[in-house]
Enzyme design. Structure first.
Site, short mmCIF file in Angstrom:
data_model
loop_
_atom_site.label_atom_id
_atom_site.label_comp_id
_atom_site.label_asym_id
_atom_site.label_seq_id
_atom_site.Cartn_x
_atom_site.Cartn_y
_atom_site.Cartn_z
N SER A 1 32.81 40.61 44.06
CA SER A 1 33.77 39.53 44.26
C SER A 1 33.26 38.27 43.55
O SER A 1 32.97 38.31 42.35
CB SER A 1 34.01 39.30 45.76
OG SER A 1 35.11 38.46 45.97
N GLU B 1 38.19 44.41 38.41
CA GLU B 1 38.95 44.64 39.64
C GLU B 1 39.35 43.28 40.19
O GLU B 1 38.83 42.26 39.75
CB GLU B 1 38.11 45.42 40.65
CG GLU B 1 36.80 44.76 41.08
CD GLU B 1 36.96 43.66 42.12
OE1 GLU B 1 37.91 43.74 42.93
OE2 GLU B 1 36.15 42.71 42.12
N HIS C 1 37.93 45.66 45.99
CA HIS C 1 38.21 45.18 47.35
C HIS C 1 39.00 46.21 48.16
O HIS C 1 39.95 45.88 48.86
CB HIS C 1 38.97 43.87 47.30
CG HIS C 1 38.17 42.70 46.82
ND1 HIS C 1 37.81 42.52 45.50
CD2 HIS C 1 37.64 41.64 47.49
CE1 HIS C 1 37.12 41.41 45.38
NE2 HIS C 1 37.00 40.86 46.58
#
Length: 352
Positions: A148, A251, A319
């Site tokens: 992230s 992502e 995620h």
């Protein structure tokens, strides 16, 4: 009895005294050797240093995180957790967060630096990190673990300091933590031991779907990237690096398929984006239905049709409920076979 100590050890092992005799010294050796092996396995497990350089975290989870790691046989040090939330919800000011991270990166006792959570704010630390890059590079290598918002820090560590790192589960989101609190599903199928197996043994993932013709040839390169929003935030800045020898992981979360389509058109139009390949992970929401998943895949497929470099799809990282670990800053190879729909991705262990 000739070997009273042996009889005692055997009784603990569930063996009868009738098995003792000429073989008893050998049995004792095996028991002692097995005990030494167990002790070695226990003492060999490294200490984990927790850190958080982005959004504030729930203080109540730190005790749970420590307990989870300790149950796995790891000791945990939280000295680099320094939270005084700012109005923007970062764990601390940019200056303090940078100072804490630099101290951890230059601490000779630290080998594994595991991020508690992502969020936002890590990109703000770049001026501080660059000013101290020589000091950091002179320290012993550290393995950073997280994803992230941690993508910004991976980028610096991989491309400036030249250390490998792990794009993978956060300390607060993993299968072990899910067993403690069933409410958070992120990375619920990916655990701590998988990360260390990847570091020690490398890995091979099957099910890598080629999305265009050039992808069928396979390829290799240095793995980089992570969260697409963070990769995009470095575009046209003085901190952006060359992509020519890179295989880019990408992502994201919280972006609609239309927003993703717009971003991928920007990527297509970008003058200096010519990587060895792109591997897309999960973009759809964690509980998406088939229609939603197909829409995101459609956007990725359309992008793959428009570019001339290999594009792959592997929605097993990001995620979602599964978040497979990858070794960033290290070579990887993709192999395809004309007789199979999917390709395989292989990485060797972390170079130590």
């Amino acid at each position: 009895m000739k070997y009273p100590l042996i009889a005692f050890l055997l009784s603990l092992a569930g063996l009868s005294s009738s098995t003792v005799g000429a073989a008893a010294p050998n049995t004792l050796y095996l028991i002692a050797n097995n005990q030494a092996t167990l002790e070695s396995e226990t003492t060999a497990k490294p200490k984990i240093y927790l850190i958080s350089s982005s959004s504030q975290y729930d203080e109540n989870t730190i005790g749970e995180i420590k307990a989870v790691f300790q149950q796995q046989g790891y000791s945990v040090d939280s000295r680099y957790l320094d939270q005084q939330p700012t109005p923007l919800g970062y764990v601390n000011t940019d200056e303090v967060r940078a100072e804490t991270l630099i101290n951890a990166l230059t601490d000779e006792n630290v080998k594994y630096l595991w991020f508690v959570r992502g969020g936002s704010g890590a990109l703000n630390l770049y001026p501080y990190l660059y000013r101290n890059r020589d000091k950091i590079a002179a320290a012993s290598p550290k393995i950073l673990i997280g994803f992230s918002d941690v993508t910004a820090l991976h980028h610096f560590i991989n491309n400036v300091i030249k250390w490998p790192s792990i794009h993978g589960i956060l300390a607060s989101f993993n299968s072990e933590m899910y067993e403690v609190d069933k409410t958070e599903q992120i990375s619920m199928y990916s655990g701590i031991q998988q990360v260390f197996r990847t570091i020690t043994n490398g890995m091979t993932y099957t099910g890598i779907e080629p999305l265009n013709v050039s992808a069928r040839a396979g390829g290799q390169g240095t793995l980089n990237g992570g969260n697409l929003t963070l990769v995009q935030s470095l575009f046209s800045t003085r901190y952006e690096k060359n992509y020519a020898d890179k295989v880019m992981l990408m992502e994201d979360t919280g972006v609609t398929y239309k927003q993703l389509d717009r971003t991928l058109h920007q990527l297509e139009y970008k003058k200096n984006f010519h990587p060895k390949a792109v591997i897309f992970g999960q973009f759809y929401s964690i509980n998406a239905n088939k229609i939603e998943k197909d829409l995101y895949r459609y956007v990725l497929q359309e992008f793959a049709n428009r570019v001339d470099y290999p594009v792959y799809y592997y929605p097993e990282f990001g995620h979602g409920k599964t978040n497979q670990p990858f070794i960033l800053g290290q070579q990887m190879q993709i192999l395809c076979n004309e007789h199979y729909r999917y390709c395989s991705l292989t990485q060797p262990p972390v170079k130590r």
